[in-house]
Design a protein around this motif. Structure first.
Motif, PDB file in Angstrom:
ATOM      1  N   PHE A 104      -4.498   8.109   8.813  1.00  0.00           N
ATOM      2  CA  PHE A 104      -2.975   8.468   8.860  1.00  0.00           C
ATOM      3  C   PHE A 104      -2.115   6.463   8.534  1.00  0.00           C
ATOM      4  O   PHE A 104      -2.822   5.792   8.845  1.00  0.00           O
ATOM      5  N   ASP A 105      -1.513   7.003   7.839  1.00  0.00           N
ATOM      6  CA  ASP A 105      -0.500   5.937   7.474  1.00  0.00           C
ATOM      7  C   ASP A 105       0.208   5.223   8.106  1.00  0.00           C
ATOM      8  O   ASP A 105       0.300   3.718   8.377  1.00  0.00           O
ATOM      9  N   VAL A 106       0.477   6.077   9.460  1.00  0.00           N
ATOM     10  CA  VAL A 106       1.411   4.945  10.371  1.00  0.00           C
ATOM     11  C   VAL A 106       1.164   6.615  11.641  1.00  0.00           C
ATOM     12  O   VAL A 106       0.905   7.081  11.549  1.00  0.00           O
ATOM     13  N   ASN A 156      -7.287  -4.558   9.423  1.00  0.00           N
ATOM     14  CA  ASN A 156      -6.206  -5.243   8.538  1.00  0.00           C
ATOM     15  C   ASN A 156      -4.770  -4.276   9.066  1.00  0.00           C
ATOM     16  O   ASN A 156      -4.365  -4.081   8.729  1.00  0.00           O
ATOM     17  N   VAL A 157      -4.511  -3.945  10.381  1.00  0.00           N
ATOM     18  CA  VAL A 157      -3.507  -3.166  11.186  1.00  0.00           C
ATOM     19  C   VAL A 157      -2.455  -4.110  11.566  1.00  0.00           C
ATOM     20  O   VAL A 157      -2.118  -5.184  11.661  1.00  0.00           O
ATOM     21  N   ASN A 158      -1.757  -3.362  11.219  1.00  0.00           N
ATOM     22  CA  ASN A 158       0.411  -3.869  11.180  1.00  0.00           C
ATOM     23  C   ASN A 158       0.633  -3.381  12.343  1.00  0.00           C
ATOM     24  O   ASN A 158       0.447  -2.136  12.788  1.00  0.00           O
ATOM     25  N   LEU A 159       1.063  -4.097  13.868  1.00  0.00           N
ATOM     26  CA  LEU A 159       1.887  -3.911  14.928  1.00  0.00           C
ATOM     27  C   LEU A 159       2.894  -3.795  15.295  1.00  0.00           C
ATOM     28  O   LEU A 159       3.730  -4.852  14.831  1.00  0.00           O
ATOM     29  N   SER A 160       3.643  -2.880  15.462  1.00  0.00           N
ATOM     30  CA  SER A 160       5.309  -3.187  16.383  1.00  0.00           C
ATOM     31  C   SER A 160       5.062  -3.103  17.236  1.00  0.00           C
ATOM     32  O   SER A 160       4.868  -1.754  17.943  1.00  0.00           O
ATOM     33  N   PHE A 161       5.570  -3.880  18.429  1.00  0.00           N
ATOM     34  CA  PHE A 161       5.986  -3.480  20.055  1.00  0.00           C
ATOM     35  C   PHE A 161       7.097  -4.193  20.246  1.00  0.00           C
ATOM     36  O   PHE A 161       7.754  -4.387  19.623  1.00  0.00           O
ATOM     37  N   SER A 192       0.920  -0.933   0.245  1.00  0.00           N
ATOM     38  CA  SER A 192       0.395  -0.019   0.536  1.00  0.00           C
ATOM     39  C   SER A 192       1.094   1.419  -0.312  1.00  0.00           C
ATOM     40  O   SER A 192       0.519   2.607   0.005  1.00  0.00           O
ATOM     41  N   MET A 193       2.064   1.218  -0.047  1.00  0.00           N
ATOM     42  CA  MET A 193       3.072   2.316   0.122  1.00  0.00           C
ATOM     43  C   MET A 193       4.070   2.197  -0.881  1.00  0.00           C
ATOM     44  O   MET A 193       4.950   2.897  -1.040  1.00  0.00           O
ATOM     45  N   SER A 194       3.528   1.604  -1.471  1.00  0.00           N
ATOM     46  CA  SER A 194       4.525   1.513  -2.911  1.00  0.00           C
ATOM     47  C   SER A 194       4.636   2.836  -3.161  1.00  0.00           C
ATOM     48  O   SER A 194       4.095   3.263  -4.061  1.00  0.00           O
ATOM     49  N   ALA A 216      -4.257   5.305  18.973  1.00  0.00           N
ATOM     50  CA  ALA A 216      -3.179   5.252  17.681  1.00  0.00           C
ATOM     51  C   ALA A 216      -4.406   4.326  16.718  1.00  0.00           C
ATOM     52  O   ALA A 216      -4.079   4.210  15.877  1.00  0.00           O
ATOM     53  N   TYR A 217      -4.490   3.451  17.541  1.00  0.00           N
ATOM     54  CA  TYR A 217      -5.521   2.314  16.918  1.00  0.00           C
ATOM     55  C   TYR A 217      -6.318   3.136  15.589  1.00  0.00           C
ATOM     56  O   TYR A 217      -6.903   2.909  14.492  1.00  0.00           O
ATOM     57  N   ASP A 218      -7.192   4.029  16.338  1.00  0.00           N
ATOM     58  CA  ASP A 218      -8.532   4.352  15.376  1.00  0.00           C
ATOM     59  C   ASP A 218      -8.234   5.718  15.038  1.00  0.00           C
ATOM     60  O   ASP A 218      -9.109   5.441  13.454  1.00  0.00           O
ATOM     61  N   ALA A 219      -7.161   6.144  14.562  1.00  0.00           N
ATOM     62  CA  ALA A 219      -6.859   7.412  13.636  1.00  0.00           C
ATOM     63  C   ALA A 219      -5.787   6.904  12.275  1.00  0.00           C
ATOM     64  O   ALA A 219      -5.859   7.104  10.898  1.00  0.00           O
ATOM     65  N   LEU A 220      -5.479   5.008  12.437  1.00  0.00           N
ATOM     66  CA  LEU A 220      -4.595   4.484  11.048  1.00  0.00           C
ATOM     67  C   LEU A 220      -6.007   4.135  10.157  1.00  0.00           C
ATOM     68  O   LEU A 220      -7.149   3.649  10.677  1.00  0.00           O
ATOM     69  N   ARG A 221      -5.194   4.060   9.336  1.00  0.00           N
ATOM     70  CA  ARG A 221      -5.717   3.965   8.106  1.00  0.00           C
ATOM     71  C   ARG A 221      -6.109   2.488   8.222  1.00  0.00           C
ATOM     72  O   ARG A 221      -5.547   1.653   9.095  1.00  0.00           O
ATOM     73  N   ARG A 222      -7.186   1.163   6.856  1.00  0.00           N
ATOM     74  CA  ARG A 222      -6.894   0.473   7.427  1.00  0.00           C
ATOM     75  C   ARG A 222      -5.210   0.123   6.360  1.00  0.00           C
ATOM     76  O   ARG A 222      -4.664   1.065   5.648  1.00  0.00           O
ATOM     77  N   ASN A 223      -5.094  -1.075   7.464  1.00  0.00           N
ATOM     78  CA  ASN A 223      -3.105  -1.273   6.390  1.00  0.00           C
ATOM     79  C   ASN A 223      -2.653  -1.062   6.954  1.00  0.00           C
ATOM     80  O   ASN A 223      -1.201  -0.746   6.866  1.00  0.00           O
ATOM     81  N   GLY A 224      -2.636   0.549   7.866  1.00  0.00           N
ATOM     82  CA  GLY A 224      -1.814   0.688   8.367  1.00  0.00           C
ATOM     83  C   GLY A 224      -0.468   0.535   9.536  1.00  0.00           C
ATOM     84  O   GLY A 224      -1.098  -0.995   9.945  1.00  0.00           O
ATOM     85  N   PHE A 225       0.197   0.679   9.658  1.00  0.00           N
ATOM     86  CA  PHE A 225       1.438   0.533  10.815  1.00  0.00           C
ATOM     87  C   PHE A 225       0.972   1.608  11.947  1.00  0.00           C
ATOM     88  O   PHE A 225       1.357   2.547  12.136  1.00  0.00           O
ATOM     89  N   LEU A 226       0.788   0.783  13.445  1.00  0.00           N
ATOM     90  CA  LEU A 226       0.770   1.033  14.873  1.00  0.00           C
ATOM     91  C   LEU A 226       2.804   0.511  14.937  1.00  0.00           C
ATOM     92  O   LEU A 226       2.255  -0.081  15.360  1.00  0.00           O
ATOM     93  N   CYS A 227       3.452   1.348  15.142  1.00  0.00           N
ATOM     94  CA  CYS A 227       4.985   1.446  15.676  1.00  0.00           C
ATOM     95  C   CYS A 227       4.715   2.388  17.344  1.00  0.00           C
ATOM     96  O   CYS A 227       4.288   3.260  17.464  1.00  0.00           O
ATOM     97  N   SER A 228       4.447   1.260  18.944  1.00  0.00           N
ATOM     98  CA  SER A 228       4.444   1.098  19.779  1.00  0.00           C
ATOM     99  C   SER A 228       5.814   1.227  20.602  1.00  0.00           C
ATOM    100  O   SER A 228       6.501   0.455  20.428  1.00  0.00           O
ATOM    101  N   LEU A 229       6.636   2.599  20.845  1.00  0.00           N
ATOM    102  CA  LEU A 229       7.934   2.431  21.246  1.00  0.00           C
ATOM    103  C   LEU A 229       7.648   2.766  22.737  1.00  0.00           C
ATOM    104  O   LEU A 229       8.898   2.378  23.985  1.00  0.00           O
TER     105      LEU A 229
END
Length: 369
Positions: A261-263, A308-313, A182-184, A277-290
């Motif tokens: 948002f994309d990210v 279709n959310v992408n998660l990273s913790f 989706s980000m190509s 963060a979850y609510d603000a993301l578009r579908r297939n977006g990326f939630l990066c939690s630091l």
């Protein structure tokens, strides 16, 4: 070799909101891969506040705390040659120790090392002290860059944790942008990022983002001074959520005709922040939690499936990313010269924690003479 005293002063955790400065025996080298540092500067990190407030049990009563420090080698183990380190070398420590040999260390995942520990946690005394013992030195400390034009070493405290953690989050965003279909063909400047939290880690991440070419970064916080700093560091928009509590719905509408948002770069760890963060993301977006999340997640498996959310913790693999982050830091460090706005003596530990906890100062560093 400098004379090493039998006792030293150290910052000790005695329970929630109970920090004292105490005399403790000075540690000495035990293992052939250890070094002993005379601490020059030691930082107070936002993650220290989770312990301080009693939100997580990451330190036991009587623990010497602190995981951000720079210092001078005064003693070293027998397996460390002069080509590794010499007595008198000025070094920066990572906030974790790591073996450098396990699968995780060899695959750029040092934060998951099978033998890792964090300074200031059970089993490993921290660096808010006059001296600190560093195990696995070859994979934990690095010599400070020799810069004749730079006089204040306190700024390198940022490299122990928060700058590298910010860099780690940015690299995960870059990996997402490069790999997700989706980000190509999307330029960094066109990626829509919502950043929640602009404390010290968040500000480091933001400046790295803007340095690398991300231009559309909306930053949200409740501390006015932090938001003004974010504006200086290149935020495209700053929002005080306490002053505009219904900002999110309008923000999403503004992003790509309501797509979102994309990210979302989440640098708080609070349940409310993660939900935002979850609510603000578009579908297939990326939630990066630091942020160091320590409660149940405010969304479930079905929520993630449908969106279709992408998660990273997870905590930063600081050793794995340290050298490349340091190269960026050397370029940007002059912009962080004012970042440390409160230098305290070790005897001022209780007051320093209180000031940091109440957001009256941005970054606290203990200075040792």
């Amino acid at each position: 070799m400098a004379t090493i005293p039998k006792h030293m002063k150290a910052v000790v955790f005695n329970g929630p909101y109970d920090i004292t400065t105490e005399d403790r025996p000075t540690p000495r080298v035990k293992e052939p891969t250890d070094v002993l540092l005379k601490v020059k500067y030691s930082g107070l990190c936002g993650t220290d506040l989770h312990t301080y407030r009693g939100h997580i049990n990451s330190a036991v009563k009587g623990q010497i705390i602190g995981h951000e420090f720079v210092g001078t080698i005064v003693e070293k183990g027998t397996l460390l040659t002069d080509s590794d380190f010499e007595i008198g070398d000025e070094v920066i420590s990572t906030f974790t120790t790591q073996c450098g040999e396990c699968w995780y260390c060899l695959h750029k995942c040092s934060g998951s090392c099978t033998k890792t520990n964090t300074f200031g946690k059970p089993g490993l005394d921290g660096g808010q002290a006059e001296y600190v013992l560093v195990p696995n030195a070859k994979n934990t400390i690095i010599k400070k860059p020799q810069n004749t034009d730079w006089k204040d070493d306190s700024v390198y405290v940022l490299m122990a944790d928060i700058f590298v953690t910010g860099y780690y989050g940015v690299q995960k965003i870059i990996n997402y942008v490069k790999s997700d279909p989706s980000m190509s063909n999307v330029d960094y400047s066109d990626v829509r990022i919502l950043q929640l939290g602009v404390g010290p880690v968040g500000l480091c991440a933001l400046r790295i983002l803007t340095y690398l070419g991300f231009k559309n970064v909306v930053c949200v916080d409740s501390v006015h001074t932090r938001l003004q700093e974010a504006k200086q560091f290149g935020a495209s928009q700053i929002i005080n959520y306490e002053e505009t509590p219904k900002y999110l719905e309008d923000l999403i509408k503004q992003q790509n005709d309501g797509v979102g948002f994309d990210v979302c770069l989440e640098v708080v760890g609070a349940t409310s922040s993660l939900r935002t963060a979850y609510d603000a993301l578009r579908r297939n977006g990326f939630l990066c939690s630091l942020g160091m999340a320590h409660d149940d997640l405010p969304f479930n498996g079905l929520d993630c499936y449908i969106k279709n959310v992408n998660l990273s913790f997870g905590r930063c693999h600081v050793w794995s990313y340290f050298k490349e982050a340091l190269e960026v830091f050397e370029v940007l460090k002059t912009e962080f010269a004012h970042f440390i706005d409160y230098k305290a003596t070790i005897d001022d530990s209780s007051n320093a924690f209180d000031l940091f906890d109440s957001h009256k100062v941005n970054k606290v560093v203990f200075e040792f003479k």
